[in-house]
Design a protein around this motif. Structure first.
Motif, PDB file in Angstrom:
ATOM      1  N   GLN A  77      -3.169  -7.142   7.404  1.00  0.00           N
ATOM      2  CA  GLN A  77      -3.638  -6.493   8.623  1.00  0.00           C
ATOM      3  C   GLN A  77      -4.696  -5.422   8.269  1.00  0.00           C
ATOM      4  OE1 GLN A  77       0.282  -3.979   9.051  1.00  0.00           O
ATOM      5  NE2 GLN A  77      -1.200  -3.310  10.570  1.00  0.00           N
ATOM      6  N   THR A  78      -5.383  -4.954   9.257  1.00  0.00           N
ATOM      7  CA  THR A  78      -6.394  -3.913   9.063  1.00  0.00           C
ATOM      8  C   THR A  78      -5.777  -2.685   8.404  1.00  0.00           C
ATOM      9  OG1 THR A  78      -7.700  -4.649  10.889  1.00  0.00           O
ATOM     10  CG2 THR A  78      -7.914  -2.352  10.336  1.00  0.00           C
ATOM     11  N   GLY A  79      -6.444  -2.179   7.406  1.00  0.00           N
ATOM     12  CA  GLY A  79      -5.981  -0.967   6.734  1.00  0.00           C
ATOM     13  C   GLY A  79      -4.907  -1.201   5.688  1.00  0.00           C
ATOM     14  N   SER A  80      -4.610  -2.447   5.387  1.00  0.00           N
ATOM     15  CA  SER A  80      -3.525  -2.716   4.426  1.00  0.00           C
ATOM     16  C   SER A  80      -4.017  -2.655   2.983  1.00  0.00           C
ATOM     17  CB  SER A  80      -2.886  -4.076   4.718  1.00  0.00           C
ATOM     18  OG  SER A  80      -3.865  -5.079   4.669  1.00  0.00           O
ATOM     19  N   GLY A  81      -5.341  -2.518   2.766  1.00  0.00           N
ATOM     20  CA  GLY A  81      -5.846  -2.337   1.395  1.00  0.00           C
ATOM     21  C   GLY A  81      -6.590  -3.526   0.827  1.00  0.00           C
ATOM     22  N   LYS A  82      -7.127  -4.398   1.693  1.00  0.00           N
ATOM     23  CA  LYS A  82      -7.840  -5.594   1.192  1.00  0.00           C
ATOM     24  C   LYS A  82      -9.137  -5.180   0.487  1.00  0.00           C
ATOM     25  CE  LYS A  82      -8.071  -7.380   5.338  1.00  0.00           C
ATOM     26  NZ  LYS A  82      -7.329  -6.383   6.132  1.00  0.00           N
ATOM     27  N   THR A  83      -9.948  -4.364   1.201  1.00  0.00           N
ATOM     28  CA  THR A  83     -11.225  -3.943   0.613  1.00  0.00           C
ATOM     29  C   THR A  83     -10.988  -3.035  -0.587  1.00  0.00           C
ATOM     30  OG1 THR A  83     -12.094  -4.048   2.836  1.00  0.00           O
ATOM     31  CG2 THR A  83     -13.495  -2.992   1.217  1.00  0.00           C
ATOM     32  N   TYR A  84      -9.939  -2.194  -0.480  1.00  0.00           N
ATOM     33  CA  TYR A  84      -9.603  -1.293  -1.584  1.00  0.00           C
ATOM     34  C   TYR A  84      -9.318  -2.114  -2.849  1.00  0.00           C
ATOM     35  CZ  TYR A  84      -7.077   2.296  -4.201  1.00  0.00           C
ATOM     36  OH  TYR A  84      -6.668   3.172  -5.174  1.00  0.00           O
ATOM     37  N   SER A 131     -12.884  -1.392  11.783  1.00  0.00           N
ATOM     38  CA  SER A 131     -12.229  -2.240  10.781  1.00  0.00           C
ATOM     39  C   SER A 131     -13.062  -3.505  10.584  1.00  0.00           C
ATOM     40  CB  SER A 131     -10.838  -2.624  11.246  1.00  0.00           C
ATOM     41  OG  SER A 131     -10.944  -3.417  12.381  1.00  0.00           O
ATOM     42  N   SER A 132     -12.828  -4.176   9.479  1.00  0.00           N
ATOM     43  CA  SER A 132     -13.613  -5.379   9.203  1.00  0.00           C
ATOM     44  C   SER A 132     -13.107  -6.542  10.053  1.00  0.00           C
ATOM     45  CB  SER A 132     -13.536  -5.724   7.717  1.00  0.00           C
ATOM     46  OG  SER A 132     -12.191  -5.847   7.350  1.00  0.00           O
ATOM     47  N   ARG A 182       0.847  -1.203   0.000  1.00  0.00           N
ATOM     48  CA  ARG A 182       0.000   0.000   0.000  1.00  0.00           C
ATOM     49  C   ARG A 182       0.884   1.255   0.000  1.00  0.00           C
ATOM     50  NH1 ARG A 182      -2.641   1.769   5.318  1.00  0.00           N
ATOM     51  NH2 ARG A 182      -0.937   3.190   5.019  1.00  0.00           N
ATOM     52  N   PRO A 183       0.441   2.375  -0.553  1.00  0.00           N
ATOM     53  CA  PRO A 183       1.283   3.582  -0.469  1.00  0.00           C
ATOM     54  C   PRO A 183       1.347   4.096   0.966  1.00  0.00           C
ATOM     55  CG  PRO A 183      -0.602   3.909  -1.961  1.00  0.00           C
ATOM     56  CD  PRO A 183      -0.804   2.604  -1.295  1.00  0.00           C
TER      57      PRO A 183
HETATM   58  N1  LIG Z   1      -3.154   0.639  -2.964  1.00  0.00           N
HETATM   59  C1  LIG Z   1      -3.780   1.674  -2.383  1.00  0.00           C
HETATM   60  N2  LIG Z   1      -3.765   2.877  -2.961  1.00  0.00           N
HETATM   61  C2  LIG Z   1      -4.402   3.919  -2.392  1.00  0.00           C
HETATM   62  N3  LIG Z   1      -5.071   3.847  -1.220  1.00  0.00           N
HETATM   63  C3  LIG Z   1      -5.118   2.674  -0.601  1.00  0.00           C
HETATM   64  C4  LIG Z   1      -4.487   1.515  -1.147  1.00  0.00           C
HETATM   65  N4  LIG Z   1      -4.696   0.499  -0.313  1.00  0.00           N
HETATM   66  C5  LIG Z   1      -5.441   0.984   0.698  1.00  0.00           C
HETATM   67  N5  LIG Z   1      -5.694   2.280   0.526  1.00  0.00           N
HETATM   68  C6  LIG Z   1      -6.465   3.140   1.441  1.00  0.00           C
HETATM   69  O1  LIG Z   1      -6.184   2.705   2.752  1.00  0.00           O
HETATM   70  C7  LIG Z   1      -7.343   2.704   3.556  1.00  0.00           C
HETATM   71  C8  LIG Z   1      -7.590   1.312   4.153  1.00  0.00           C
HETATM   72  O2  LIG Z   1      -7.808   0.419   3.095  1.00  0.00           O
HETATM   73  P1  LIG Z   1      -8.855  -0.791   3.208  1.00  0.00           P
HETATM   74  O3  LIG Z   1     -10.129  -0.392   3.839  1.00  0.00           O
HETATM   75  O4  LIG Z   1      -8.939  -1.386   1.885  1.00  0.00           O
HETATM   76  O5  LIG Z   1      -8.088  -1.717   4.189  1.00  0.00           O
HETATM   77  P2  LIG Z   1      -8.517  -3.168   4.676  1.00  0.00           P
HETATM   78  O6  LIG Z   1      -7.311  -3.988   4.646  1.00  0.00           O
HETATM   79  O7  LIG Z   1      -9.680  -3.649   3.925  1.00  0.00           O
HETATM   80  O8  LIG Z   1      -8.913  -2.899   6.149  1.00  0.00           O
HETATM   81  P3  LIG Z   1      -9.955  -3.733   7.039  1.00  0.00           P
HETATM   82  O9  LIG Z   1      -9.284  -5.009   7.398  1.00  0.00           O
HETATM   83  O10 LIG Z   1     -10.216  -2.874   8.191  1.00  0.00           O
HETATM   84  O11 LIG Z   1     -11.166  -3.944   6.192  1.00  0.00           O
HETATM   85  C9  LIG Z   1      -8.499   3.139   2.667  1.00  0.00           C
HETATM   86  O12 LIG Z   1      -8.737   4.493   2.882  1.00  0.00           O
HETATM   87  C10 LIG Z   1      -7.971   2.946   1.277  1.00  0.00           C
HETATM   88  O13 LIG Z   1      -8.522   3.889   0.400  1.00  0.00           O
END
Ligand SMILES: Nc1ncnc2c1ncn2[C@@H]1O[C@H](COP(=O)(O)OP(=O)(O)OP(=O)(O)O)[C@@H](O)[C@H]1O
Length: 776
Positions: A516-523, A629-630, A432-433
Motif C-alpha cells: 500500500q502507499t507509504g509502506s516503503g516500496k520506493t524506500y 503518493s505514486s 516498515r518501522p
Molecule cells: N524500512 C523503512 N525504514 C525507515 N523508513 C521507512 C522504511 N520504509 C519506509 N520508510 C519511510 O516511509 C515513508 C514512505 O515510504 P515510501 O515512499 O517508500 O513508500 P511507498 O510505498 O513507495 O509509497 P508510494 O506508494 O506512495 O510511493 C518514507 O518517508 C520513507 O522514508
C-alpha cells in the motif's frame, strides 16, 4: 455314494462326490450341498427342497454376471450346472424307494450329507415342476430310462468340466495370492528405495549447500590472496624504487658535500701553511743576514783595530770579549731562531700530516663511495629479485586467472542450480518501522533454527466474536524471508544480491516491490545509496571489474519506464523529459518491448544521473496531477551483455519494479480521475497476480496481455526467469485491512507448483519456528 448311484442307476455313472477330497473347503461345501439336495430329492418331493438348494446356490434370477477374470468360471455358470445337477438328481428320486434310501444313507456319509440330515432336508419340489421332471414322473413315458442315462452322461461330463473350472479357479486364486504377496514385497522394497532416495536427496542438498559455501569461501580467499599479493608486489617495488632513489640522492649529496669540504679545508691549510712558512723563513733569513752583517762588521773593525793600533791589547781583548758575547748572544738568537724553525718545521709536518689525513679522509670518502656503489649494486640486485618476484607473482596471477575462469564457469553452473532449487517465483516480506508502539498492530515473527532468517509471521487481526466483542485472531503467514523493521536496506540487498548475480550470469530477473502507499516500496527500491537500484548497479560494476580476470567484458545499459493508466512513459526521454512511448511486438519472437531510450551506464555517476533524472520526471508528473503518493508503476531495466574471451555471450536483464500503491478502490473511496487511476492500478495488479499464479500452476494460458505492465514484462516472467516479489507492509493498526490484503496477495503468488518450489519448501519446513520478536 458311488455304490448308491451304481445300485440305483444301471448306467454305471459315478457320483461327483467321489472326487470331492481334491477341492478346497469352499468348493466342497458347495458340492456337499448338492449332495444334500440329492438326498433331499430322494426323500421325496417337498416344498422345502427349494430352500435347501438356495442355501448352497444363488437363487434363480440372481445369477451374477460372468466372471471378469476371464478364467471361464462364473457363479452364473455354476448355478446353471447346479440346476442341471439337481434336475438329474430329481430323476434319481424317481427310482424305487429302497434305492433312494441307499442314496440318502450314502449322502449322509459325507460331512455335507450329515449336516443335511440334521438340517431337515427338503425335497426339491421346485425342480420337479419342470417339464423334464414331469416326463420322468410319467410312468407311461418309455424313453425315461434312456434319457436318464444320457442325461447322467451329460451331467458327468459337465460335472467334470465344472470341477476342472473350479480347480482352475483355485489355481488362479493361488497365483493371484502369490502375485499379491510379490507385489506387497515389491511395494515394501519400493518404499525403502524411496526412503533411501529421499535421504540421498537431503545429503545432496546439504552437499550442494556446502559446495556453494566452499566456492564462496574459495572465491573470497582467492580474491583476498590476489589482492594481497598484488598489493605486496606493488608495495615492494615502490618501496625498493623509493629506497634506491633516496639512497642515490643521499649518497651524491654526501659525496659532493665531503668533496667540497675537504677541498676547502685543504686549500685553507695549504694557504695557511705557506703563509706561515714564508713569514718564518723571511724572519729567519733576516736574523741570519743581520748576524752575518754584524759579525762581518766586528771582524772588519777588529782587524782594523789590530792593524791600526795594536797598542791597547787589553781594550782590544775586552772588545773581543764583548764581540764574543755578542756573538754568543747572536748564537743564542740563532739557536732560538733554529728552535723556532724546528717548531715551524714540526708545525709544517703537523700540517702536512693534517693534509695527508685530509687526503686519507678524502680517499676514505672515495672508499665510501665504492661502498655506496656496492650498496647500489646490491640494491639493483634486490630490485632485480623484486622484479623477478613481481614477474613470478604476475605469472601466478595469470595462472590464478586461468583457474578463476574455470572456477567462474563452475560457479555459474552451481549458482544457477541453486537458484533453480530456490524456485523461480519467490516471495519475501518487509515490515516498515512504526511511529510508536500504541499505533502498531501486533505482528509476531518467527525465527527458525535453520539459520537466522525469519520466514514466518503471525498477524493479530481484530475480528468480532459471537458476542460482537472485538477479539484478536492470529493469522499466520509463511514466506521465504520476513524483514523486521530494524533490518535496513543493506540486509535486504544482501539477501537479494544473488538475483543480481543471476542477471550477470545471463538470467532474466524481475524484482517487484508491492504494497500500500507509504509502506516503503520506493524506500526499498531507489531512495538512498543502500537501496536496491544503486546497490545493484554498484555491485554490478564491482563484479564486472572482477570478472575481467575471468575473461569477461560487460556492457550495461539502462532504461526507466513508467506505466500510468495503462500508458507508457519514458522517464529518460531524449530531451531529458518524460515522453510517452509505446509497446511494440518483435516480429520474430512475438514478445513485446518498450521503445524507451536506453542509456549507456558506463560509470556509477551515469547511474546516479539517470536515477536523478527519472525521479525528477516522475515527481514532476505526479505534482502536475496533484498526487502525493505514486499512482504509477516504475520499471527500471538494466541490460547486461557480457562477452567472454572464448566467445561466449551472456545476455542478462534485471527489472527493478516499484509498483503503484495497492489500495483498494472501495477503501480509498476515490472518484473521477482518481477512480480511473485506482481501477487501472487494480487491474494491472490483479493481472500480475493472475500471471504469477498461472506461471506457478504451469497453466497452458498465461494472461500476459490483460495489462500493459504484464505485456511489457512478458519476456522476463515465466520459463527460467527469476521473479522475486517483495510485499511491503505497514505495522500500523489503522492499516491492518490493507496489510491483510497485501499479505493475502503475496500468499497467492507464493503458491508455486511443486516441481519448482519443492526444494524451497523442504528447506523451509526444516526450520522449527520459535517466536522471536513482536513488532512494535
Ligand atoms: N524500512 C523503512 N525504514 C525507515 N523508513 C521507512 C522504511 N520504509 C519506509 N520508510 C519511510 O516511509 C515513508 C514512505 O515510504 P515510501 O515512499 O517508500 O513508500 P511507498 O510505498 O513507495 O509509497 P508510494 O506508494 O506512495 O510511493 C518514507 O518517508 C520513507 O522514508
Amino acid at each position: 455314494m458311488e455304490n448308491g448311484f451304481n445300485s440305483s442307476k444301471p448306467s454305471g455313472l459315478r457320483p461327483p462326490q467321489t472326487r470331492l477330497p481334491q477341492l478346497s473347503s469352499s468348493t466342497t461345501t458347495g458340492l456337499h450341498e448338492i449332495s444334500e439336495s440329492q438326498s433331499n430329492t430322494r426323500m421325496g418331493p417337498s416344498a422345502n427342497a427349494t430352500s435347501g438348494v438356495k442355501r448352497g446356490l444363488p437363487p434363480p434370477g440372481t445369477d451374477p454376471a460372468p466372471s471378469a477374470s476371464g478364467d471361464g468360471f462364473s457363479p452364473g455358470r455354476l448355478s446353471a450346472y447346479r440346476s442341471r445337477l439337481l434336475t438329474s438328481i430329481a430323476f434319481a428320486v424317481m427310482q424305487p424307494e429302497p434305492k433312494r434310501k441307499t442314496l440318502v444313507e450314502k449322502a449322509s456319509e459325507f460331512p455335507g450329507g450329515a449336516r443335511s440330515q440334521i438340517a431337515a432336508p427338503t425335497p426339491a419340489r421346485s425342480f420337479v415342476k419342470g417339464s423334464a421332471l414331469k416326463d420322468i414322473q410319467n410312468p407311461n413315458n418309455k424313453n425315461n430310462a434312456w434319457d436318464v442315462d444320457e442325461r447322467l452322461g451329460t451331467f458327468e461330463s459337465e460335472f467334470k468340466a465344472m470341477k476342472d473350472i473350479i480347480n482352475h479357479s483355485i489355481i488362479g486364486q493361488k497365483t493371484l495370492e502369490e502375485d499379491v504377496a510379490t507385489f506387497r514385497l515389491k511395494a515394501t522394497e519400493l518404499e525403502s528405495l524411496k526412503t533411501d532416495l529421499e535421504s540421498k536427496k537431503t545429503e545432496m542438498q546439504s552437499e550442494l549447500d556446502k559446495a556453494e559455501r566452499r566456492i564462496f569461501t574459495l572465491e573470497r580467499d582467492l580474491e583476498d590472496e590476489k589482492r594481497a599479493r598484488r598489493n605486496d608486489a606493488e608495495d615492494l617495488l615502490r618501496e625498493h624504487r623509493n629506497d634506491i632513489d633516496n639512497r642515490i640522492r643521499d649518497f651524491n649529496r654526501e659525496k659532493d658535500d665531503l668533496e667540497r669540504e675537504s677541498r676547502k679545508r685543504l686549500q685553507a691549510l695549504r694557504e695557511e701553511l705557506a703563509a706561515d712558512f714564508a713569514r718564518q723563513l723571511s724572519e729567519a733569513h733576516k736574523v741570519s743576514e743581520d748576524l752575518e752583517k754584524l759579525l762581518d762588521e766586528e771582524k772588519q773593525s777588529a782587524r782594523l783595530r789590530v792593524e791600526e793600533s795594536g797598542k791597547d791589547l787589553e781594550a782590544q781583548l775586552i772588545q773581543f770579549e764583548v764581540t764574543k758575547k755578542e756573538l754568543e748572544r747572536a748564537k743564542v738568537i740563532q739557536d732560538d731562531m733554529n728552535a723556532q724553525l724546528c717548531r715551524k718545521e714540526a708545525r709544517i709536518t703537523e700540517l702536512e700530516n693534517q693534509v695527508s689525513a685530509g687526503q686519507t679522509a678524502l680517499i676514505h670518502l672515495k672508499g665510501d663511495e665504492q661502498k655506496q656503489l656496492e650498496n647500489f649494486r646490491l640494491m639493483a640486485a634486490e630490485k632485480k629479485a623484486a622484479q623477478d618476484e613481481a614477474l613470478a607473482a604476475k605469472r601466478e596471477a595469470q595462472e590464478t586467472k586461468a583457474k578463476l575462469r574455470v572456477e567462474e564457469t563452475r560457479r555459474r553452473k552451481l549458482f544457477e542450480q541453486l537458484q533453480t532449487m530456490k524456485g523461480n517465483i519467490r516471495v519475501m516480506c518487509r515490515i516498515r518501522p512504526g511511529r510508536n508502539e500504541t499505533e502498531c498492530a501486533q505482528i509476531a515473527t518467527e525465527v527458525g533454527d535453520y539459520d537466522d532468517h525469519i520466514g514466518k509471521m503471525t498477524l493479530m487481526v481484530p475480528t468480532r466474536n459471537y458476542l460482537q466483542q472485538e477479539v484478536l485472531e492470529p493469522k499466520p503467514y509463511d514466506f521465504e524471508r520476513v524483514f523486521i523493521p530494524d533490518e535496513g536496506n543493506k540486509k535486504v540487498f544482501d539477501e537479494i544480491s544473488q538475483l543480481v548475480q543471476s542477471a550477470l550470469d545471463g538470467q532474466k530477473v524481475c524484482i517487484f516491490c508491492y504494497g500500500q502507499t507509504g509502506s516503503g516500496k520506493t524506500y526499498t527500491m531507489s531512495s538512498g545509496q543502500d537501496s536496491i537500484i544503486p546497490s545493484a548497479t554498484s555491485m554490478i560494476y564491482q563484479a564486472t571489474e572482477e570478472l575481467k580476470d575471468a575473461g569477461w567484458q560487460y556492457k550495461m545499459t539502462g532504461s526507466f519506464t513508467e506505466v500510468y493508466n495503462e500508458k507508457l512513459f519514458d522517464l529518460l526521454g531524449s530531451d531529458g523529459t518524460r515522453n510517452q512511448v509505446e509497446l511494440r511486438q518483435d516480429p520474430a519472437s512475438k514478445k513485446f518491448y518498450v521503445t524507451s531510450q536506453e542509456t549507456d551506464l558506463d560509470s556509477p555517476d551515469a547511474v546516479q544521473t539517470m536515477l536523478e533524472t527519472a525521479m525528477k520526471n516522475r515527481t514532476a508528473a505526479a505534482t502536475k496531477m496533484n498526487r502525493e503518493s505514486s499512482r504509477s508503476h516504475s520499471v527500471f531495466t538494466l541490460k547486461l551483455t557480457g562477452t567472454n574471451a572464448d566467445g561466449t555471450v551472456s545476455e542478462g536483464v534485471l527489472n527493478l519494479i516499484d509498483l503503484a500503491g495497492s489500495e483498494r478502490v472501495k477503501e480509498s473511496q476515490v472518484e473521477g480521475d482518481n477512480f480511473k487511476e485506482a481501477t487501472s492500478i487494480n487491474k494491472s495488479l490483479s493481472t500480475l497476480s493472475q500471471v504469477m499464479t498461472a506461471l506457478a500452476d504451469n497453466a497452458s494460458h498465461i494472461p500476459y496481455r490483460n495489462s500493459t505492465l504484464t505485456r511489457m514484462l512478458e519476456s522476463c516472467l515465466g520459463g527460467s526467469c527469476k521473479t522475486l516479489m517483495f510485499v511491503m507492509i505497514s505495522p500500523l493498526r489503522d492499516d491492518i485491512k490493507e496489510t491483510v490484503s497485501s499479505l493475502d496477495f503475496a500468499t497467492t503468488v507464493s503458491k508455486a507448483k511443486p516441481g519448482q518450489q519443492g526444494t524451497l519448501k523442504a528447506i523451509k519446513t526444516g526450520r522449527s519456528g520459535t517466536v522471536k520478536k513482536t513488532v512494535r
